[in-house]
Write a protein that holds these residues in place. Structure first.
Motif, mmCIF file in Angstrom:
data_model
loop_
_atom_site.group_PDB
_atom_site.id
_atom_site.type_symbol
_atom_site.label_atom_id
_atom_site.label_comp_id
_atom_site.label_asym_id
_atom_site.label_seq_id
_atom_site.Cartn_x
_atom_site.Cartn_y
_atom_site.Cartn_z
ATOM 1 N N THR A 1 57.744 0.238 94.238
ATOM 2 C CA THR A 1 57.620 -0.706 93.039
ATOM 3 C C THR A 1 58.588 -1.817 93.083
ATOM 4 N N ALA A 2 59.653 -1.837 93.644
ATOM 5 C CA ALA A 2 60.632 -2.909 93.798
ATOM 6 C C ALA A 2 59.910 -4.066 94.705
ATOM 7 N N SER A 3 59.180 -3.522 95.777
ATOM 8 C CA SER A 3 58.960 -4.420 96.767
ATOM 9 C C SER A 3 57.524 -5.195 96.558
ATOM 10 N N LEU A 4 56.624 -4.506 95.669
ATOM 11 C CA LEU A 4 55.165 -4.933 95.468
ATOM 12 C C LEU A 4 55.363 -6.302 95.040
ATOM 13 N N PRO A 5 56.355 -6.905 94.074
ATOM 14 C CA PRO A 5 56.141 -8.156 93.739
ATOM 15 C C PRO A 5 56.423 -9.248 94.961
ATOM 16 N N ARG A 6 57.460 -8.903 95.736
ATOM 17 C CA ARG A 6 57.446 -9.610 96.974
ATOM 18 C C ARG A 6 56.278 -9.570 97.771
ATOM 19 N N LEU A 7 55.727 -8.468 98.304
ATOM 20 C CA LEU A 7 54.496 -8.402 98.908
ATOM 21 C C LEU A 7 53.411 -9.358 98.454
ATOM 22 N N ASP A 8 53.184 -9.270 97.054
ATOM 23 C CA ASP A 8 52.224 -9.811 96.425
ATOM 24 C C ASP A 8 52.325 -11.433 96.330
ATOM 25 N N HIS A 9 53.718 -11.644 96.537
ATOM 26 C CA HIS A 9 53.909 -13.508 96.745
ATOM 27 C C HIS A 9 53.452 -13.664 98.147
ATOM 28 N N LEU A 10 53.680 -12.964 99.075
ATOM 29 C CA LEU A 10 52.917 -13.237 100.277
ATOM 30 C C LEU A 10 51.588 -13.249 100.329
ATOM 31 N N LEU A 11 50.883 -12.042 99.868
ATOM 32 C CA LEU A 11 49.640 -12.082 99.966
ATOM 33 C C LEU A 11 48.911 -13.365 98.964
ATOM 34 N N ALA A 12 49.696 -13.933 98.025
ATOM 35 C CA ALA A 12 48.930 -14.919 97.375
ATOM 36 C C ALA A 12 48.773 -16.333 98.086
ATOM 37 N N GLU A 13 49.597 -16.148 99.350
ATOM 38 C CA GLU A 13 49.331 -17.387 100.241
ATOM 39 C C GLU A 13 48.594 -17.017 101.433
#
Ligand code: DI6
Ligand code: FE
Length: 400
Positions: free
Chosen positions: A115-127
């Motif tokens: 849960t804590a890491s998904l927002p960071r992963l999502d930022h990478l995926l957004a690029e």
């Protein structure tokens, strides 16, 4: 199965030199079943599904080959301390730094870490990132390091992304092993590696070789065990000082040596001989306001491939933008646009041992690609804080 023809794109294959101004429609890409079947002019055939790319730039999907996105807590307080003039090494020695993240991470379950890491992963995926390496290294106990890598694997199921896991127990010495680094390497780094490997959690083994972390002599038993288990190795080396980690890791045929600000020409030659990729991490250089530049000219002269990554971590590189990593690689390290693009694609894949899987647009590789609202590679590298992504294509499917 229907093949898909990606047409009217400005294709950058990253499979050779990089064209400054690729022509729309000069190359088509044919994909099927998640793979690239063919690249070339005039591939249109009967029964293909056709995607008109509208003259946009089509590149291999970015590979972020060095991250620590799984962690608990937050260290913005240390950012403020550094603004007040306290150096990173002093914060680390006073129980902050990696140990502060250790305390927060040890308190968390697999689910909480995901849960804590998904927002960071999502930022990478957004690029457009389609492959991300994730390290352990904030648990510093067998149980907590395993928890971190279970969370890393779970991220790969929660999103359409390829996750490569790296065992980084040799990141810092936890307080219970104060003064006993050899015992820590044996009882946690090596014993835990065997348990993690048995559970299928380890794609590579890494360490932090530094004055504030471990010496090559202390790390040798860990690297010997990795070799015995058939696992590839990497290293964080010559970041804050010259500690000899690069030449040491080259002796193990390391996939990559990372950071390298204080690396020498001899290190570059050792890396060239062992086929080791230089992973440059300008986010950490920037955040720590370092002044010693990595020896880019020596890497070029020796023919060492250079990759770029975010090093996303809670302390020294709180960066979740692979595009900004490219811009910083150019602005801070004077890499060319072509080097930046190869650095997040073909060379980044090679730093993970995935050069035959992803990182280029070439027949047989995974159809991991990005369509950008851009016409030239320079347009991807020049801007700061702007995301020109049009479509992220993971294994042949548009996923965002
Ligand atoms: N080098 C780094 O820059 C990070 N780890 C490493 O080995 C620092 C990680 C941290 O401060 O949390
Ligand atoms: Fe790192």
């Amino acid at each position: 199965m229907t093949a898909t023809l990606w047409t009217n794109a400005r294709v950058v294959t990253a499979d050779g030199s990089i064209d400054r101004a690729p022509q729309a429609g000069a190359l088509d890409v044919l994909t099927e079943g998640g793979r690239i079947l063919a690249v070339g002019p005039g591939l249109a055939g009967d029964g293909h599904r056709i995607v008109d790319c509208g003259g946009r730039l089509l590149t291999p999907a970015p590979v972020d080959c060095h991250t620590h996105i799984v962690f608990g807590g937050d260290r913005a307080n240390e950012f403020e301390m550094r603004l007040d003039g306290v150096p990173y090494t002093q914060i680390a020695q006073a129980g902050g730094g990696i140990k502060a993240s250790m305390r927060a991470t040890r308190a968390m379950s697999v689910e909480a870490l995901v849960t804590a890491s998904l927002p960071r992963l999502d930022h990478l995926l957004a690029e457009g990132v389609c492959t991300v390496e994730v390290k352990s290294g904030y648990g510093l106990s067998v149980a907590s390091e395993l928890t971190m890598l279970r969370a890393a694997r779970a991220l790969g199921h929660a999103r359409r992304v390829r996750v490569c896991t790296t065992w980084l127990a040799a990141h810092a010495l936890p307080p219970e092993y104060d003064g006993r680094p050899e015992a820590y390497i044996a009882e946690v780094a090596i014993a835990g590696l065997e348990a993690a490997h048995a559970e299928g959690l380890v794609d590579a083994v890494d360490s932090f070789c530094e004055g504030i972390a471990f010496t090559p002599a202390q790390l040798a038993p860990l690297y010997d065990r990795a070799r015995a288990l058939g696992l590839p190795v990497k290293i964080h080396s010559e970041q804050l000082s010259h500690s000899g980690g690069t030449a040491f890791a080259a002796r193990y045929g390391a996939l990559s040596a990372d950071h390298l600000e204080h690396a020498t020409e001899a290190d570059a030659q050792a890396m060239a001989a062992s086929g080791t990729v230089a992973v440059l991490l300008p986010g950490a250089f920037y955040a720590l306001r370092e002044t010693v530049l990595p020896p880019v000219a020596a890497f070029r002269a020796a023919g060492v491939p250079m990759a770029l990554a975010t090093d996303c971590n809670p302390g020294t590189s709180p960066l979740t933008s692979i595009l900004l990593a490219m811009n910083m690689g150019a602005t801070l390290f004077r890499l060319t646009v072509a080097e930046c693009l190869l650095g997040i694609t073909a060379h980044a894949a090679r730093a993970l041992g995935l050069q035959e899987v992803t990182g280029r647009i070439a027949p047989g590789l995974a159809a991991d690609m990005v369509l950008w609202n851009a016409e030239t590679p320079a347009q991807l590298v020049a801007r700061i804080g702007f995301n020109p992504l049009h479509a992220r294509i993971f294994q042949g499917e548009v996923v965002a």
